[in-house]
Motif scaffolding. Structure first.
Motif, PDB file in Angstrom:
ATOM      1  N   ARG A 165       0.833  -1.193   0.000  1.00 31.53           N
ATOM      2  CA  ARG A 165       0.000   0.000   0.000  1.00 31.53           C
ATOM      3  C   ARG A 165       0.872   1.249   0.000  1.00 31.53           C
ATOM      4  NH1 ARG A 165      -3.395  -3.004   3.436  1.00 31.53           N
ATOM      5  NH2 ARG A 165      -2.438  -2.085   5.265  1.00 31.53           N
ATOM      6  N   ILE A 166       1.920   1.246   0.808  1.00 32.29           N
ATOM      7  CA  ILE A 166       2.819   2.392   0.851  1.00 32.29           C
ATOM      8  C   ILE A 166       3.461   2.593  -0.512  1.00 32.29           C
ATOM      9  CG2 ILE A 166       4.988   3.252   1.838  1.00 32.29           C
ATOM     10  CD1 ILE A 166       4.054   1.928   4.498  1.00 32.29           C
ATOM     11  N   THR A 167       3.858   1.529  -1.159  1.00 33.41           N
ATOM     12  CA  THR A 167       4.461   1.620  -2.486  1.00 33.41           C
ATOM     13  C   THR A 167       3.464   2.209  -3.482  1.00 33.41           C
ATOM     14  OG1 THR A 167       5.871  -0.263  -1.993  1.00 33.41           O
ATOM     15  CG2 THR A 167       5.590   0.291  -4.302  1.00 33.41           C
ATOM     16  N   LYS A 168       2.209   1.769  -3.446  1.00 30.69           N
ATOM     17  CA  LYS A 168       1.184   2.305  -4.341  1.00 30.69           C
ATOM     18  C   LYS A 168       0.964   3.786  -4.058  1.00 30.69           C
ATOM     19  CE  LYS A 168      -1.461  -1.915  -5.154  1.00 30.69           C
ATOM     20  NZ  LYS A 168      -2.761  -2.573  -4.928  1.00 30.69           N
ATOM     21  N   ARG A 169       0.891   4.156  -2.777  1.00 34.57           N
ATOM     22  CA  ARG A 169       0.711   5.567  -2.418  1.00 34.57           C
ATOM     23  C   ARG A 169       1.870   6.408  -2.919  1.00 34.57           C
ATOM     24  NH1 ARG A 169      -0.669   5.135   3.761  1.00 34.57           N
ATOM     25  NH2 ARG A 169      -1.114   2.972   3.405  1.00 34.57           N
ATOM     26  N   LYS A 170       3.069   5.884  -2.762  1.00 34.26           N
ATOM     27  CA  LYS A 170       4.260   6.614  -3.207  1.00 34.26           C
ATOM     28  C   LYS A 170       4.231   6.787  -4.726  1.00 34.26           C
ATOM     29  CE  LYS A 170       8.068   8.692  -2.323  1.00 34.26           C
ATOM     30  NZ  LYS A 170       8.006  10.004  -1.708  1.00 34.26           N
ATOM     31  N   ALA A 171       3.805   5.767  -5.450  1.00 36.12           N
ATOM     32  CA  ALA A 171       3.714   5.862  -6.913  1.00 36.12           C
ATOM     33  C   ALA A 171       2.693   6.921  -7.324  1.00 36.12           C
ATOM     34  CB  ALA A 171       3.347   4.501  -7.509  1.00 36.12           C
ATOM     35  N   VAL A 172       1.555   6.962  -6.635  1.00 41.63           N
ATOM     36  CA  VAL A 172       0.528   7.964  -6.924  1.00 41.63           C
ATOM     37  C   VAL A 172       1.082   9.359  -6.629  1.00 41.63           C
ATOM     38  CG1 VAL A 172      -1.717   8.873  -6.179  1.00 41.63           C
ATOM     39  CG2 VAL A 172      -1.438   6.423  -6.640  1.00 41.63           C
ATOM     40  N   GLU A 173       1.710   9.518  -5.465  1.00 41.02           N
ATOM     41  CA  GLU A 173       2.273  10.823  -5.110  1.00 41.02           C
ATOM     42  C   GLU A 173       3.329  11.258  -6.129  1.00 41.02           C
ATOM     43  OE1 GLU A 173       4.881  13.079  -1.657  1.00 41.02           O
ATOM     44  OE2 GLU A 173       3.833  11.227  -1.125  1.00 41.02           O
ATOM     45  N   THR A 174       4.202  10.357  -6.521  1.00 36.05           N
ATOM     46  CA  THR A 174       5.246  10.676  -7.494  1.00 36.05           C
ATOM     47  C   THR A 174       4.639  11.104  -8.826  1.00 36.05           C
ATOM     48  OG1 THR A 174       6.802   9.176  -6.433  1.00 36.05           O
ATOM     49  CG2 THR A 174       7.243   9.746  -8.733  1.00 36.05           C
ATOM     50  N   HIS A 175       3.606  10.395  -9.269  1.00 33.35           N
ATOM     51  CA  HIS A 175       2.953  10.737 -10.538  1.00 33.35           C
ATOM     52  C   HIS A 175       2.340  12.141 -10.471  1.00 33.35           C
ATOM     53  CE1 HIS A 175       1.286   9.658 -14.451  1.00 33.35           C
ATOM     54  NE2 HIS A 175       0.244  10.382 -14.091  1.00 33.35           N
ATOM     55  N   VAL A 176       1.674  12.442  -9.369  1.00 31.28           N
ATOM     56  CA  VAL A 176       1.033  13.753  -9.228  1.00 31.28           C
ATOM     57  C   VAL A 176       2.093  14.856  -9.116  1.00 31.28           C
ATOM     58  CG1 VAL A 176      -0.455  15.138  -7.723  1.00 31.28           C
ATOM     59  CG2 VAL A 176      -1.114  12.807  -8.331  1.00 31.28           C
ATOM     60  N   ARG A 177       3.167  14.600  -8.393  1.00 28.49           N
ATOM     61  CA  ARG A 177       4.254  15.594  -8.320  1.00 28.49           C
ATOM     62  C   ARG A 177       4.858  15.845  -9.700  1.00 28.49           C
ATOM     63  NH1 ARG A 177       5.585  17.505  -3.499  1.00 28.49           N
ATOM     64  NH2 ARG A 177       5.092  16.257  -1.659  1.00 28.49           N
ATOM     65  N   THR A 178       5.054  14.793 -10.472  1.00 26.52           N
ATOM     66  CA  THR A 178       5.578  14.930 -11.837  1.00 26.52           C
ATOM     67  C   THR A 178       4.630  15.772 -12.686  1.00 26.52           C
ATOM     68  OG1 THR A 178       6.736  12.825 -11.656  1.00 26.52           O
ATOM     69  CG2 THR A 178       6.316  13.637 -13.886  1.00 26.52           C
ATOM     70  N   HIS A 179       3.326  15.554 -12.517  1.00 30.67           N
ATOM     71  CA  HIS A 179       2.305  16.338 -13.211  1.00 30.67           C
ATOM     72  C   HIS A 179       2.467  17.827 -12.892  1.00 30.67           C
ATOM     73  CE1 HIS A 179      -1.706  17.521 -14.624  1.00 30.67           C
ATOM     74  NE2 HIS A 179      -1.919  18.043 -13.434  1.00 30.67           N
ATOM     75  N   PHE A 180       2.595  18.152 -11.615  1.00 35.85           N
ATOM     76  CA  PHE A 180       2.723  19.559 -11.222  1.00 35.85           C
ATOM     77  C   PHE A 180       4.067  20.151 -11.631  1.00 35.85           C
ATOM     78  CE2 PHE A 180      -1.102  18.905  -8.753  1.00 35.85           C
ATOM     79  CZ  PHE A 180      -1.746  20.126  -8.933  1.00 35.85           C
ATOM     80  N   GLU A 181       5.112  19.349 -11.664  1.00 38.42           N
ATOM     81  CA  GLU A 181       6.401  19.838 -12.164  1.00 38.42           C
ATOM     82  C   GLU A 181       6.282  20.211 -13.634  1.00 38.42           C
ATOM     83  OE1 GLU A 181       9.339  16.841 -11.263  1.00 38.42           O
ATOM     84  OE2 GLU A 181       9.075  17.133  -9.097  1.00 38.42           O
ATOM     85  N   ALA A 182       5.568  19.407 -14.406  1.00 39.91           N
ATOM     86  CA  ALA A 182       5.364  19.720 -15.826  1.00 39.91           C
ATOM     87  C   ALA A 182       4.564  21.017 -15.971  1.00 39.91           C
ATOM     88  CB  ALA A 182       4.661  18.555 -16.526  1.00 39.91           C
ATOM     89  N   ILE A 183       3.540  21.200 -15.142  1.00 38.60           N
ATOM     90  CA  ILE A 183       2.771  22.450 -15.179  1.00 38.60           C
ATOM     91  C   ILE A 183       3.683  23.622 -14.814  1.00 38.60           C
ATOM     92  CG2 ILE A 183       0.938  23.773 -14.053  1.00 38.60           C
ATOM     93  CD1 ILE A 183      -0.654  21.150 -13.865  1.00 38.60           C
ATOM     94  N   ALA A 184       4.476  23.474 -13.767  1.00 38.32           N
ATOM     95  CA  ALA A 184       5.379  24.547 -13.336  1.00 38.32           C
ATOM     96  C   ALA A 184       6.367  24.917 -14.437  1.00 38.32           C
ATOM     97  CB  ALA A 184       6.120  24.139 -12.070  1.00 38.32           C
TER      98      ALA A 184
END
Length: 192
Positions: free
Chosen positions: A24-43
């Motif tokens: 579960r922690i691994t899945k959460r980390k993957a979701v968080e990483t994906h969303v952070r990457t999304h916001f980095e692209a927006i930035a």
């Protein structure tokens, strides 16, 4: 002997419950990483990077504006925003991620001095928008988001609405209330 077996059984049960938690922690980390990457692209104003993180049939609901269906519509809207506010900066305040979802508080600020946006001509005014966004991911890509921000604050900042508690705002509310009372009186006379 029975006590030793119980302890051994307890240890096995505890070990068995640890594995799913780690997953579960691994899945959460993957979701968080994906969303952070999304916001980095927006930035970075990287539309190609943003596009790569979305499902083709993704849906974005901008609560003050409406629903965008499909990756192309979502990217087009974001490109229009970059063109309208060329110096826009995006900052993530916090992210809380689950196994398939993430909640993000963010801030965007810049100058509305580019091109018209959603039919509104640029005013040259500085704007700052705080928002909250709920993401749902499927198969490692963003399937949907619901975006909440204060559209009225944006309208005030660009001069579309008068400043809060100003004389102009009080006059606008007064005119609105007068029209509402007149409509109500007309409806009552018609028997509605």
């Amino acid at each position: 002997m029975a006590e030793t077996e119980t302890r051994a059984g307890d240890a096995k049960a505890a070990e068995a419950t640890k594995a799913p938690a780690r997953r579960r922690i691994t899945k959460r980390k993957a979701v968080e990483t994906h969303v952070r990457t999304h916001f980095e692209a927006i930035a970075n104003h990287d539309l190609q990077g943003v596009s790569a993180g979305w499902r083709e049939d993704g849906v974005e609901e901008l609560v003050p504006v409406g629903i965008l269906r499909g990756r192309q519509a979502i990217i087009r809207n974001l490109g229009d925003m970059f063109a309208a506010v060329p110096d826009i900066e995006t900052t993530v305040i916090s992210i809380v991620a689950g196994e398939k979802e993430a909640a993000v508080e963010w801030r965007m600020q810049g100058t509305f001095d580019g091109v018209a946006f959603q039919g509104i001509e640029p005013t040259g005014k500085r704007v700052e928008i705080r928002g909250f966004e709920l993401f749902t991911l499927e198969e490692g890509l963003i399937a949907s988001t619901t975006v909440y921000y204060d559209g009225m604050s944006f309208a005030r900042q660009i001069g579309m609405l008068p400043p809060l508690d100003s004389g102009a705002e009080r006059a606008m509310k007064g005119a609105f209330n007068t029209v509402t009372k007149v409509r109500r009186a007309i409806d009552e006379r018609r028997g509605r």
